[in-house]
Design a protein around this motif. Structure first.
Motif, PDB file in Angstrom:
ATOM      1  N   SER A  67       0.850  -1.197   0.000  1.00  0.00           N
ATOM      2  CA  SER A  67       0.000   0.000   0.000  1.00  0.00           C
ATOM      3  C   SER A  67       0.886   1.248   0.000  1.00  0.00           C
ATOM      4  CB  SER A  67      -0.911   0.006   1.224  1.00  0.00           C
ATOM      5  OG  SER A  67      -1.747  -1.141   1.224  1.00  0.00           O
ATOM      6  N   PHE A  68       0.444   2.305  -0.652  1.00  0.00           N
ATOM      7  CA  PHE A  68       1.358   3.421  -0.892  1.00  0.00           C
ATOM      8  C   PHE A  68       0.608   4.735  -1.136  1.00  0.00           C
ATOM      9  CE2 PHE A  68      -0.065   1.949  -4.945  1.00  0.00           C
ATOM     10  CZ  PHE A  68      -0.035   3.032  -5.806  1.00  0.00           C
ATOM     11  N   VAL A  69       1.380   5.818  -1.058  1.00  0.00           N
ATOM     12  CA  VAL A  69       0.957   7.136  -1.526  1.00  0.00           C
ATOM     13  C   VAL A  69       1.938   7.546  -2.614  1.00  0.00           C
ATOM     14  CG1 VAL A  69       0.577   9.561  -0.933  1.00  0.00           C
ATOM     15  CG2 VAL A  69       0.074   7.784   0.752  1.00  0.00           C
ATOM     16  N   ALA A  70       1.434   8.015  -3.745  1.00  0.00           N
ATOM     17  CA  ALA A  70       2.304   8.450  -4.840  1.00  0.00           C
ATOM     18  C   ALA A  70       1.772   9.733  -5.458  1.00  0.00           C
ATOM     19  CB  ALA A  70       2.420   7.365  -5.907  1.00  0.00           C
ATOM     20  N   HIS A  71       2.689  10.530  -5.969  1.00  0.00           N
ATOM     21  CA  HIS A  71       2.364  11.746  -6.708  1.00  0.00           C
ATOM     22  C   HIS A  71       2.374  11.415  -8.194  1.00  0.00           C
ATOM     23  CE1 HIS A  71       3.884  15.442  -8.889  1.00  0.00           C
ATOM     24  NE2 HIS A  71       2.782  15.901  -8.333  1.00  0.00           N
ATOM     25  N   TYR A  72       1.376  11.885  -8.930  1.00  0.00           N
ATOM     26  CA  TYR A  72       1.332  11.633 -10.374  1.00  0.00           C
ATOM     27  C   TYR A  72       2.156  12.689 -11.101  1.00  0.00           C
ATOM     28  CZ  TYR A  72      -0.258  11.119 -15.156  1.00  0.00           C
ATOM     29  OH  TYR A  72      -0.283  10.960 -16.522  1.00  0.00           O
ATOM     30  N   ALA A  73       3.094  12.230 -11.941  1.00  0.00           N
ATOM     31  CA  ALA A  73       3.939  13.103 -12.748  1.00  0.00           C
ATOM     32  C   ALA A  73       3.464  13.023 -14.193  1.00  0.00           C
ATOM     33  CB  ALA A  73       5.401  12.670 -12.645  1.00  0.00           C
ATOM     34  N   PRO A  74       2.694  14.026 -14.675  1.00  0.00           N
ATOM     35  CA  PRO A  74       2.081  13.925 -16.009  1.00  0.00           C
ATOM     36  C   PRO A  74       3.093  13.958 -17.156  1.00  0.00           C
ATOM     37  CG  PRO A  74       1.614  16.068 -15.027  1.00  0.00           C
ATOM     38  CD  PRO A  74       2.254  15.242 -13.961  1.00  0.00           C
ATOM     39  N   LYS A  75       4.181  14.703 -17.017  1.00  0.00           N
ATOM     40  CA  LYS A  75       5.153  14.791 -18.112  1.00  0.00           C
ATOM     41  C   LYS A  75       5.789  13.433 -18.380  1.00  0.00           C
ATOM     42  CE  LYS A  75       9.161  17.500 -19.646  1.00  0.00           C
ATOM     43  NZ  LYS A  75      10.164  18.496 -19.223  1.00  0.00           N
ATOM     44  N   GLU A  76       6.019  12.674 -17.305  1.00  0.00           N
ATOM     45  CA  GLU A  76       6.614  11.337 -17.429  1.00  0.00           C
ATOM     46  C   GLU A  76       5.557  10.238 -17.510  1.00  0.00           C
ATOM     47  OE1 GLU A  76       9.332  14.247 -15.937  1.00  0.00           O
ATOM     48  OE2 GLU A  76       7.377  13.611 -15.151  1.00  0.00           O
ATOM     49  N   HIS A  77       4.303  10.583 -17.219  1.00  0.00           N
ATOM     50  CA  HIS A  77       3.218   9.607 -17.063  1.00  0.00           C
ATOM     51  C   HIS A  77       3.692   8.470 -16.154  1.00  0.00           C
ATOM     52  CE1 HIS A  77      -0.470   7.518 -17.729  1.00  0.00           C
ATOM     53  NE2 HIS A  77       0.059   6.533 -18.421  1.00  0.00           N
ATOM     54  N   GLY A  78       3.993   8.875 -14.916  1.00  0.00           N
ATOM     55  CA  GLY A  78       4.480   7.914 -13.933  1.00  0.00           C
ATOM     56  C   GLY A  78       4.070   8.327 -12.535  1.00  0.00           C
ATOM     57  N   LEU A  79       4.308   7.424 -11.589  1.00  0.00           N
ATOM     58  CA  LEU A  79       3.970   7.659 -10.189  1.00  0.00           C
ATOM     59  C   LEU A  79       5.250   7.793  -9.375  1.00  0.00           C
ATOM     60  CD1 LEU A  79       1.073   5.061  -9.665  1.00  0.00           C
ATOM     61  CD2 LEU A  79       0.878   7.507 -10.214  1.00  0.00           C
ATOM     62  N   GLU A  80       5.372   8.917  -8.666  1.00  0.00           N
ATOM     63  CA  GLU A  80       6.496   9.120  -7.755  1.00  0.00           C
ATOM     64  C   GLU A  80       6.074   8.601  -6.383  1.00  0.00           C
ATOM     65  OE1 GLU A  80       8.908  12.960  -9.040  1.00  0.00           O
ATOM     66  OE2 GLU A  80       6.844  13.460  -8.532  1.00  0.00           O
ATOM     67  N   ILE A  81       6.712   7.543  -5.917  1.00  0.00           N
ATOM     68  CA  ILE A  81       6.332   6.925  -4.653  1.00  0.00           C
ATOM     69  C   ILE A  81       6.795   7.804  -3.498  1.00  0.00           C
ATOM     70  CG2 ILE A  81       6.487   4.875  -3.206  1.00  0.00           C
ATOM     71  CD1 ILE A  81       5.024   4.478  -5.885  1.00  0.00           C
ATOM     72  N   ARG A  82       5.826   8.273  -2.703  1.00  0.00           N
ATOM     73  CA  ARG A  82       6.144   9.149  -1.579  1.00  0.00           C
ATOM     74  C   ARG A  82       6.343   8.360  -0.294  1.00  0.00           C
ATOM     75  NH1 ARG A  82       4.764  13.961  -0.823  1.00  0.00           N
ATOM     76  NH2 ARG A  82       6.668  13.827   0.435  1.00  0.00           N
ATOM     77  N   THR A  83       5.500   7.344  -0.070  1.00  0.00           N
ATOM     78  CA  THR A  83       5.642   6.575   1.165  1.00  0.00           C
ATOM     79  C   THR A  83       4.890   5.257   1.065  1.00  0.00           C
ATOM     80  OG1 THR A  83       5.551   6.757   3.595  1.00  0.00           O
ATOM     81  CG2 THR A  83       3.604   7.481   2.392  1.00  0.00           C
ATOM     82  N   GLU A  84       5.268   4.321   1.923  1.00  0.00           N
ATOM     83  CA  GLU A  84       4.519   3.071   2.103  1.00  0.00           C
ATOM     84  C   GLU A  84       3.603   3.250   3.298  1.00  0.00           C
ATOM     85  OE1 GLU A  84       5.344  -1.672   3.183  1.00  0.00           O
ATOM     86  OE2 GLU A  84       6.986  -0.394   2.474  1.00  0.00           O
ATOM     87  N   ILE A  85       2.343   2.821   3.175  1.00  0.00           N
ATOM     88  CA  ILE A  85       1.387   2.998   4.266  1.00  0.00           C
ATOM     89  C   ILE A  85       1.021   1.638   4.851  1.00  0.00           C
ATOM     90  CG2 ILE A  85       0.509   5.152   3.315  1.00  0.00           C
ATOM     91  CD1 ILE A  85      -1.911   3.686   2.257  1.00  0.00           C
ATOM     92  N   PRO A  86       0.483   1.610   6.073  1.00  0.00           N
ATOM     93  CA  PRO A  86       0.168   0.323   6.715  1.00  0.00           C
ATOM     94  C   PRO A  86      -0.758  -0.538   5.858  1.00  0.00           C
ATOM     95  CG  PRO A  86       0.017   2.129   8.300  1.00  0.00           C
ATOM     96  CD  PRO A  86       0.227   2.759   6.964  1.00  0.00           C
ATOM     97  N   SER A  87      -0.495  -1.825   5.856  1.00  0.00           N
ATOM     98  CA  SER A  87      -1.253  -2.761   5.006  1.00  0.00           C
ATOM     99  C   SER A  87      -2.724  -2.849   5.407  1.00  0.00           C
ATOM    100  CB  SER A  87      -0.615  -4.156   5.055  1.00  0.00           C
ATOM    101  OG  SER A  87      -0.600  -4.637   6.393  1.00  0.00           O
TER     102      SER A  87
END
Length: 642
Positions: free
Chosen positions: A201-221
């Motif tokens: 489980s995670f929180v990620a920021h969406y990067a539109p120029k790269e069309h990718g997810l920047e992983i910010r943190t892992e959250i409790p399962s």
């Protein structure tokens, strides 16, 4: 019979002699009178009942101050013929904000690039993609959450749609529109493990120029199993006010919230194509949203007492707007325990957050009233808020042949903002009515009046409809030119009639479906009028029709709280996104107009005070294509430095 020529002549004279339109009390006086009136009511009510506790009195006083701040901001940021809202006089190109936020050193997970919407008419699983107009009446079977479907959701809602170049400069366009193409809205995904993408489980920021997810943190399962049904995830939005204020000054807070509404609708429409529902989690408050998206890592911004210029990297913080729950259609028998959810989110501050936000500009200008108003509209946690998924209601079809047969994916990715309109394209009356049917919040077939937001994409919002539309009809074949009104919440109808000019007719136009609450107010050619009201822009008069979105403002703030102020702009953005898609679906184009003369619009309608206020303008018509500008593919872009 109230014909337009007499009314139009009188208004034209007012428009010609600017000072005649400024006989209304100036904004500051209006605000003081409104504040005093509300305060008197509050004091009168308090005197006639038992003395409230000190805590309750303090709370009431704080809420009153917040509403005063909102009304002060709204009045101060109005444009008038002889006085535009405060903003930069000329653009500081050296400090134009970077339109792409990146979290430096956070891991980037590339997303898939789905097949072109123009490729053979099948999806990856072999099923045909839904046609654009069909999703307004029913959603396809829900797809599983996977790397493929998450990639498609972002690609069809928040990704780049093209690059444009003139040979001298190059810039990107996105699927979700933005005022000035400045894109203050940032997006996050909070999700359980996703097949083939990430195993926790995670929180990620969406990067539109790269069309990718920047992983910010892992959250409790256990976060998702404890708080939500299976196959759910969250999309969060935040705003960087500086991006918009760089160009538009104090009015930027309005435009940022328009953009949030457009983004909400963009996600809702893309999710619909995957058989997913979307709903704002409106029980959560500002603090919960900030922790959930990891935005409390930004340094505190101390608001100065006046507008100032200088190096203020902390002004580039992200203001949390809302979080959307995305879930499979047909999942309706569940609730959200906001108390338990808030408790779980409170632990997010202890997680290890990765990545440092990039700097967007070297120097900045702070328009202090933006940040004071953002403080005044922060929503508190409401643990008693009921999460309700109402039955899906279709929007109705009276002219299916008006649509050009595009798939939903084609439609959302081909959307563009017209820069000019040709002044000659016409629209059939049936097409006009069909577009307006898809602009209604409650759908059709329930037998109820328009009020609750039950149709796509309005059902994503959690409050009853508060936004109407005053329409200037220019080139609709079979419909007289003139001023019309679309009542999107029929409980307001009697009050609207009393609050507007007494000479307005309020009659149903010829051929109008019984279930469409559209009314003719006055006949006449109002092309010049609509142009002047929209900051003298030709585009407001050169289309088939233009409109002003009129919100039920002061009563909504009084009843629910100052935190509804940005939400009214979200509602206009959602409506604007539907108008964009509808225009393209019938073969023409549209453009949102943020620059208009606020009180002159109200003068045209005859409304007084702050009960009803125009928040957003729009125009729909035949676009003029600038052949000097070349289009390039969204991915791969023209180069990393473009």
């Amino acid at each position: 019979m109230a014909e337009m020529p007499l009314l139009h002549h009188r208004l034209a004279l007012s428009l010609h002699h600017h000072h005649h339109l400024l006989l209304l009390p100036p904004p500051t006086t209006t605000t003081k009178r409104l504040s005093q009136r509300i305060l008197k009511i509050t004091m009168s009510t308090a005197a006639s009942s038992h003395s409230p506790s000190t805590h309750q009195h303090s709370l009431d006083q704080q809420q009153q101050q917040q509403k005063d701040q909102v009304l002060r901001y709204h009045n101060q940021t109005k444009h008038n013929f002889n006085n535009y809202a405060r903003g930069p006089y000329g653009l500081d190109w050296a400090n134009q904000p970077n339109p792409f936020r990146r979290y430096v050193s956070s891991p980037l997970l590339p997303l898939l690039h789905p097949p072109s919407p123009n490729s053979p008419a099948t999806t990856r699983d072999g099923s045909p993609p839904p046609l654009y107009h069909t999703v307004f009446n029913s959603l396809p079977s829900p797809k599983p959450i996977s790397k493929t479907t998450i990639s498609q959701l972002f690609y069809d809602s928040l990704a780049l749609s093209a690059w444009k170049t003139t040979g001298f400069s190059t810039w990107s366009l996105r699927v979700n529109p933005s005022s000035g193409n400045l894109h203050p809205t940032e997006a996050y995904i909070i999700a359980p493990p996703i097949d083939s993408l990430i195993d926790h489980s995670f929180v990620a920021h969406y990067a539109p120029k790269e069309h990718g997810l920047e992983i910010r943190t892992e959250i409790p399962s256990g976060f998702f199993p404890k708080n939500f049904p299976k196959n759910c995830f969250l999309i969060g939005f935040s705003s960087i006010f500086w991006r918009e204020a760089w160009k538009y000054g104090e009015r930027a807070f309005r435009y940022c919230n328009h953009d949030v509404g457009h983004a909400i609708a963009a996600v809702s429409m893309a999710a619909a194509g995957l058989g997913w529902e979307v709903k704002v989690l409106d029980g959560l408050g500002h603090d919960e949203l900030e922790k959930l998206m990891g935005l409390d890592v930004f340094p505190e911004f101390k608001i100065p007492s006046r507008p100032v210029k200088g190096k203020m990297p902390e002004i580039e913080f992200e203001h949390p707007d809302c979080v959307l729950l995305v879930f499979p259609s047909g999942t309706s028998d569940f609730g959200v325990d906001y108390k338990g959810l808030s408790l779980a989110i409170s632990q997010f501050s202890t997680l290890e957050w990765k990545g440092k936000p990039n700097l967007l500009s070297k120097e900045h200008v702070c328009w202090d009233i933006i940040y004071r108003t953002a403080e005044a509209t922060k929503k508190p946690l409401n643990i008693f808020n009921q999460f309700i998924v109402a039955p899906f209601l279709g929007s109705g079809d009276i002219s299916e042949s008006s649509y050009k047969g595009f798939s939903l994916r084609e439609m959302v990715r081909k959307r563009r903002s017209a820069v000019d309109m040709d002044g000659s394209t016409t629209m059939a009356r049936e097409t006009f009515y069909q577009i307006l049917l898809h602009c209604m919040p409650s759908g059709f077939g329930s037998g109820e009046k328009q009020r609750k937001q039950l149709a796509l994409p309005f059902r994503t919002l959690s409050w009853d409809c508060e936004v109407h539309a005053a329409l200037f009809v220019h080139r609709v074949v079979g419909l007289p030119k003139g001023l019309y009104f679309l009542v999107r919440n029929e409980e307001h109808l009697d009050d609207l009639r009393k609050s507007t000019r007494s000479e307005f007719k309020w009659t149903k136009p010829d051929g109008c479906p019984d279930e469409l609450p559209l009314y003719e107010l006055a006949k006449g050619d109002c092309r010049e009028l609509s142009k002047r009201l929209s900051c003298h822009q030709d585009i407001a008069s050169d289309g088939c029709f233009s409109l002003g979105m009129v919100a039920h403002l002061e009563p909504t703030l009084h009843e629910k709280g100052s935190w509804m102020y940005p939400r009214l702009f979200w509602e206009t953005g959602v409506l604007g996104q539907v108008l964009y898609l509808e225009a393209h679906a019938v073969g023409i184009s549209a453009t949102g107009i943020g620059c208009f003369f606020d009180d002159p619009v109200h003068e045209v309608l005859g409304v007084r005070g702050s009960k009803y206020q125009s928040l957003y303008h729009f125009t729909v018509g035949g676009p003029v294509i600038d052949k000097r500008i070349m289009s390039l593919p969204a991915y791969p872009g023209p180069g990393v430095d473009a």
